[in-house]
Design a protein around this motif. Structure first.
Motif, PDB file in Angstrom:
ATOM      1  N   SER A 265       5.026   8.060   3.300  1.00  0.00           N
ATOM      2  CA  SER A 265       5.208   8.850   4.959  1.00  0.00           C
ATOM      3  C   SER A 265       4.763   8.415   5.957  1.00  0.00           C
ATOM      4  CB  SER A 265       4.653  10.053   4.877  1.00  0.00           C
ATOM      5  OG  SER A 265       3.550  10.280   4.761  1.00  0.00           O
ATOM      6  N   ARG A 266       4.658   7.632   7.202  1.00  0.00           N
ATOM      7  CA  ARG A 266       3.868   7.770   7.837  1.00  0.00           C
ATOM      8  C   ARG A 266       4.117   8.244   9.016  1.00  0.00           C
ATOM      9  NH1 ARG A 266       3.070   1.810   9.127  1.00  0.00           N
ATOM     10  NH2 ARG A 266       4.798   1.281   8.111  1.00  0.00           N
ATOM     11  N   ALA A 267       2.415   8.409   9.556  1.00  0.00           N
ATOM     12  CA  ALA A 267       2.016   9.172  10.849  1.00  0.00           C
ATOM     13  C   ALA A 267       2.405  10.966  10.538  1.00  0.00           C
ATOM     14  CB  ALA A 267       2.547   8.698  11.911  1.00  0.00           C
ATOM     15  N   GLY A 268       2.703  11.027   9.221  1.00  0.00           N
ATOM     16  CA  GLY A 268       2.809  12.648   8.750  1.00  0.00           C
ATOM     17  C   GLY A 268       4.524  12.920   8.270  1.00  0.00           C
ATOM     18  N   ALA A 269       5.153  11.305   8.902  1.00  0.00           N
ATOM     19  CA  ALA A 269       7.211  11.527   8.847  1.00  0.00           C
ATOM     20  C   ALA A 269       7.333  11.095   7.782  1.00  0.00           C
ATOM     21  CB  ALA A 269       7.417  11.126   9.736  1.00  0.00           C
ATOM     22  N   ASN A 270       8.123  11.582   6.609  1.00  0.00           N
ATOM     23  CA  ASN A 270       8.805  11.292   5.044  1.00  0.00           C
ATOM     24  C   ASN A 270       9.546  10.111   5.920  1.00  0.00           C
ATOM     25  OD1 ASN A 270      10.012  11.186   2.866  1.00  0.00           O
ATOM     26  ND2 ASN A 270      10.355  12.483   2.385  1.00  0.00           N
ATOM     27  N   LEU A 271       9.294   8.978   5.099  1.00  0.00           N
ATOM     28  CA  LEU A 271      10.582   8.063   5.499  1.00  0.00           C
ATOM     29  C   LEU A 271      11.667   7.876   4.823  1.00  0.00           C
ATOM     30  CD1 LEU A 271       7.890   5.379   5.943  1.00  0.00           C
ATOM     31  CD2 LEU A 271       8.776   6.044   7.152  1.00  0.00           C
ATOM     32  N   LEU A 272      11.752   9.065   3.602  1.00  0.00           N
ATOM     33  CA  LEU A 272      12.831   8.704   2.903  1.00  0.00           C
ATOM     34  C   LEU A 272      13.828   9.244   3.619  1.00  0.00           C
ATOM     35  CD1 LEU A 272      11.318   8.250  -0.741  1.00  0.00           C
ATOM     36  CD2 LEU A 272      12.156   7.471   0.426  1.00  0.00           C
ATOM     37  N   SER A 273      13.794  10.304   4.546  1.00  0.00           N
ATOM     38  CA  SER A 273      14.247  11.226   4.833  1.00  0.00           C
ATOM     39  C   SER A 273      14.215  11.397   6.643  1.00  0.00           C
ATOM     40  CB  SER A 273      14.024  12.957   5.083  1.00  0.00           C
ATOM     41  OG  SER A 273      12.094  13.376   5.214  1.00  0.00           O
ATOM     42  N   GLY A 274      15.575  11.617   7.774  1.00  0.00           N
ATOM     43  CA  GLY A 274      15.421  11.909   8.536  1.00  0.00           C
ATOM     44  C   GLY A 274      15.547  10.018   9.372  1.00  0.00           C
ATOM     45  N   ALA A 332      21.226   7.089 -13.129  1.00  0.00           N
ATOM     46  CA  ALA A 332      20.685   6.467 -12.231  1.00  0.00           C
ATOM     47  C   ALA A 332      19.275   5.748 -13.119  1.00  0.00           C
ATOM     48  CB  ALA A 332      21.090   6.395 -10.775  1.00  0.00           C
ATOM     49  N   ALA A 333      18.637   5.325 -12.860  1.00  0.00           N
ATOM     50  CA  ALA A 333      17.283   4.820 -12.932  1.00  0.00           C
ATOM     51  C   ALA A 333      16.507   5.201 -12.093  1.00  0.00           C
ATOM     52  CB  ALA A 333      17.061   3.098 -13.351  1.00  0.00           C
ATOM     53  N   LEU A 334      16.675   4.952 -10.911  1.00  0.00           N
ATOM     54  CA  LEU A 334      16.274   5.555  -9.840  1.00  0.00           C
ATOM     55  C   LEU A 334      17.217   6.495  -8.854  1.00  0.00           C
ATOM     56  CD1 LEU A 334      14.819   1.844  -8.112  1.00  0.00           C
ATOM     57  CD2 LEU A 334      13.741   3.522  -9.009  1.00  0.00           C
ATOM     58  N   ARG A 335      16.858   7.710  -8.752  1.00  0.00           N
ATOM     59  CA  ARG A 335      17.394   8.737  -8.842  1.00  0.00           C
ATOM     60  C   ARG A 335      17.028   8.972  -6.934  1.00  0.00           C
ATOM     61  NH1 ARG A 335      15.952  14.829 -10.091  1.00  0.00           N
ATOM     62  NH2 ARG A 335      18.284  15.632  -9.437  1.00  0.00           N
ATOM     63  N   LEU A 336      17.661   9.944  -5.938  1.00  0.00           N
ATOM     64  CA  LEU A 336      17.254   9.380  -4.701  1.00  0.00           C
ATOM     65  C   LEU A 336      17.380  11.310  -4.876  1.00  0.00           C
ATOM     66  CD1 LEU A 336      15.877   9.337  -2.175  1.00  0.00           C
ATOM     67  CD2 LEU A 336      18.537   9.041  -1.097  1.00  0.00           C
ATOM     68  N   VAL A 337      16.551  11.637  -4.068  1.00  0.00           N
ATOM     69  CA  VAL A 337      16.485  13.244  -4.176  1.00  0.00           C
ATOM     70  C   VAL A 337      16.296  13.750  -2.884  1.00  0.00           C
ATOM     71  CG1 VAL A 337      15.265  15.394  -5.053  1.00  0.00           C
ATOM     72  CG2 VAL A 337      15.254  13.695  -6.323  1.00  0.00           C
ATOM     73  N   PRO A 338      17.417  14.084  -2.033  1.00  0.00           N
ATOM     74  CA  PRO A 338      17.247  13.545  -0.584  1.00  0.00           C
ATOM     75  C   PRO A 338      16.729  15.472  -0.423  1.00  0.00           C
ATOM     76  CG  PRO A 338      19.418  14.410  -1.086  1.00  0.00           C
ATOM     77  CD  PRO A 338      19.072  13.969  -2.640  1.00  0.00           C
ATOM     78  N   SER A 339      16.714  15.684   1.378  1.00  0.00           N
ATOM     79  CA  SER A 339      16.090  16.263   1.983  1.00  0.00           C
ATOM     80  C   SER A 339      17.493  17.660   2.041  1.00  0.00           C
ATOM     81  CB  SER A 339      15.088  15.776   3.063  1.00  0.00           C
ATOM     82  OG  SER A 339      16.582  15.177   4.417  1.00  0.00           O
ATOM     83  N   THR A 340      16.974  18.288   2.209  1.00  0.00           N
ATOM     84  CA  THR A 340      18.148  19.757   2.277  1.00  0.00           C
ATOM     85  C   THR A 340      18.021  20.537   3.664  1.00  0.00           C
ATOM     86  OG1 THR A 340      17.477  20.770   1.732  1.00  0.00           O
ATOM     87  CG2 THR A 340      18.913  19.700   0.429  1.00  0.00           C
ATOM     88  N   SER A 341      18.816  20.674   4.353  1.00  0.00           N
ATOM     89  CA  SER A 341      18.272  21.576   5.838  1.00  0.00           C
ATOM     90  C   SER A 341      17.162  23.101   5.116  1.00  0.00           C
ATOM     91  CB  SER A 341      19.492  23.076   6.345  1.00  0.00           C
ATOM     92  OG  SER A 341      20.344  23.310   5.665  1.00  0.00           O
ATOM     93  N   LEU A 343      15.484  22.761   1.696  1.00  0.00           N
ATOM     94  CA  LEU A 343      13.989  22.247   1.604  1.00  0.00           C
ATOM     95  C   LEU A 343      13.311  21.590   2.767  1.00  0.00           C
ATOM     96  CD1 LEU A 343      15.166  21.249  -1.968  1.00  0.00           C
ATOM     97  CD2 LEU A 343      13.931  23.502  -1.181  1.00  0.00           C
ATOM     98  N   GLY A 344      13.831  20.921   3.794  1.00  0.00           N
ATOM     99  CA  GLY A 344      13.492  20.327   4.905  1.00  0.00           C
ATOM    100  C   GLY A 344      12.890  19.282   4.023  1.00  0.00           C
ATOM    101  N   PRO A 345      12.312  18.224   5.603  1.00  0.00           N
ATOM    102  CA  PRO A 345      12.216  16.649   5.076  1.00  0.00           C
ATOM    103  C   PRO A 345      11.005  16.536   3.887  1.00  0.00           C
ATOM    104  CG  PRO A 345      11.091  17.121   7.206  1.00  0.00           C
ATOM    105  CD  PRO A 345      11.781  18.307   6.565  1.00  0.00           C
TER     106      PRO A 345
END
Length: 462
Positions: A265-274, A332-341, A343-345
């Motif tokens: 995250s940067r400044a509290g924002a998860n960089l893997l979502s949004g 997949a060796a790298l599994r992206l677990v995305p955010s959802t409405s 579970l949140g970002p």
């Protein structure tokens, strides 16, 4: 029992901590570190000497850096080529915990320093601290958590193939019922030891179980991984059971992955979502994932390094045998677990599947973070996700998509590590040299062993 919230707080006065521990009935403190095989090593200091240990450390041999998986000391790394020398092991006092399952003992992770107190370049925990600090310098905060799979068998069952405590339907309540008393104690002990978990359940394999440790900063995550092992082993012993964490416990069955989840995250924002990228990735989040993908063979040389690890990394077993990423793709060796409405970002993270108990947790996180940060620094572009099992594709189709089998031999893994300047720089020449020496020693020892012999050799190491 000393409350873990007391011992888990920063301690400015070791003597006060010493007195608190003694008053709670503690007679000794187990100071633990992980070697280059992922095997926990320890020294226990009597409580009367604990304050002195926080001031001067304990003397240990520097050759622990070149112990192989079976306690052979290899002298093939020249800087540690003789039996001479000494270093100091210090307890990390702000992580001291009185062990719920061993109440006469407290536990602390250890940090290794040179005999004169200067930094010791082979200390794995320091390498991770250095990498986390580099991330902070560019405004990146990282979180990490482990899924830990393990097998349970009767403590006295030491046959070639230990009988699992339960051999029936996977994931069901009857599988948990088979270890009811153990599970009750384990959940209680984890809380008292200050280890938050998300869940505990019966896993896919016979006698296989899994728990996932709540995410934390990377150094805390690595410390908790070691403490969780201690907690599981103690609870198993109390109920006549034995826990096996090895990557592969029996042939023909699924192995134990210790899947490593990270987010940034940067400044509290998860960089893997949004963001506008695949599954909501931001540009920096996509570049982080692209960095992991670029360096995956070298990363896995650290995160799944043993001969038992290599046996576990098989197509079709959800172990991540190919260099690809996917959205919720468990092959997949790298599994992206995305955010959802729902579970949140903050929920978005990336799971590294080729990771297991043979990995030193500090080195594993160092390699992952270094690769991801390099991806951001280099502005890498992430290729499209793979949403199928790449093992079902033809060689030509895999080549077209840049999907390759991860290294299948120790030699291939070490070549990938040696050829990767980013991972080498993050670990340091000293750690890389010692790591290569112990991996080579393991491989030489196993040259005449068949796969079943290798499984037996690694079954109870971790």
């Amino acid at each position: 029992m000393l409350d873990h919230t007391t011992t888990g707080a920063p301690q400015t006065d070791p003597q006060t901590l010493d007195l608190d521990l003694a008053a709670a009935g503690v007679v000794g403190v187990i100071i633990t570190w992980a070697d280059n095989n992922g095997i926990p090593r320890s020294r226990t200091v009597p409580i009367e000497q604990f304050t002195a240990a926080t001031q001067r450390g304990l003397g240990i041999t520097p050759l622990f850096a070149v112990f192989d998986s079976h306690d052979t000391i290899t002298f093939d790394h020249p800087p540690l080529g003789t039996p001479s020398g000494d270093i100091r092991l210090f307890p990390v006092t702000d992580r001291v915990v009185q062990l719920a399952g061993q109440p006469a003992f407290a536990w602390a992770p250890g940090r290794q320093v040179a005999a004169d107190g200067s930094p010791w370049p082979y200390d794995q925990r320091t390498a991770l601290e250095r990498q986390v600090a580099q991330a902070a310098e560019i405004g990146i905060e990282l979180r990490a958590g482990y899924e830990i799979e393990f097998h349970l068998s009767a403590a006295g069952d030491t046959g070639d193939d230990p009988r699992p405590v339960y051999d029936g339907p996977s994931y069901g309540p009857t599988k948990m019922l088979a270890v009811d008393a153990f599970a009750e104690q384990l959940l209680s002990d984890l809380v008292r030891n200050g280890i938050p978990i998300g869940q505990l359940h019966g896993e896919y394999g016979p006698g296989q179980y899994e728990l996932n440790i709540a995410p934390a900063d990377p150094v805390t995550a690595a410390d908790r991984q070691l403490l969780t092992r201690q907690t599981i082993h103690a609870a198993a012993r109390a109920h006549g059971l034995r826990a096996a964490f090895a990557p592969l416990v029996t042939s023909g069955h699924v192995g134990n992955g210790w899947h490593l989840h990270t987010s940034l995250s940067r400044a509290g924002a998860n960089l893997l979502s949004g963001g506008d990228g695949p599954a909501g990735l931001t540009p920096e989040g996509a570049a982080y994932l692209a960095g992991l993908l670029r360096d995956l063979p070298a990363i896995v040389a650290i995160t799944a390094p043993s001969l038992s690890s290599l046996q576990r990394l098989r197509p079709g077993y959800w172990s991540g045998a190919y260099t690809c990423w996917g959205v919720e793709n468990r092959e997949a060796a790298l599994r992206l677990v995305p955010s959802t409405s729902l579970l949140g970002p903050r929920h978005a993270n990336v799971e590294l599947k080729p990771s297991d108990a043979a990995a030193n947790p500090y080195l594993a996180l160092t390699a992952v973070i270094a690769a991801g940060l390099a991806g951001i620094e280099d502005g890498l572009t992430l290729p499209g996700p793979v949403q199928e099992d790449p093992a079902t594709w033809s060689d030509q189709r895999r080549a077209q998509h840049g999907v390759h089998r991860l290294p299948t031999t120790v030699e291939q893994q070490l070549d990938a590590l040696q050829g990767n300047p980013r991972i080498r720089a993050a670990l340091g020449d000293e750690i890389v040299g010692a790591f290569r020496a112990v991996r080579t020693s393991d491989a030489n020892r196993a040259a005449d062993l068949d796969p079943a012999d290798i499984i037996r050799a690694y079954r109870w190491l971790y």
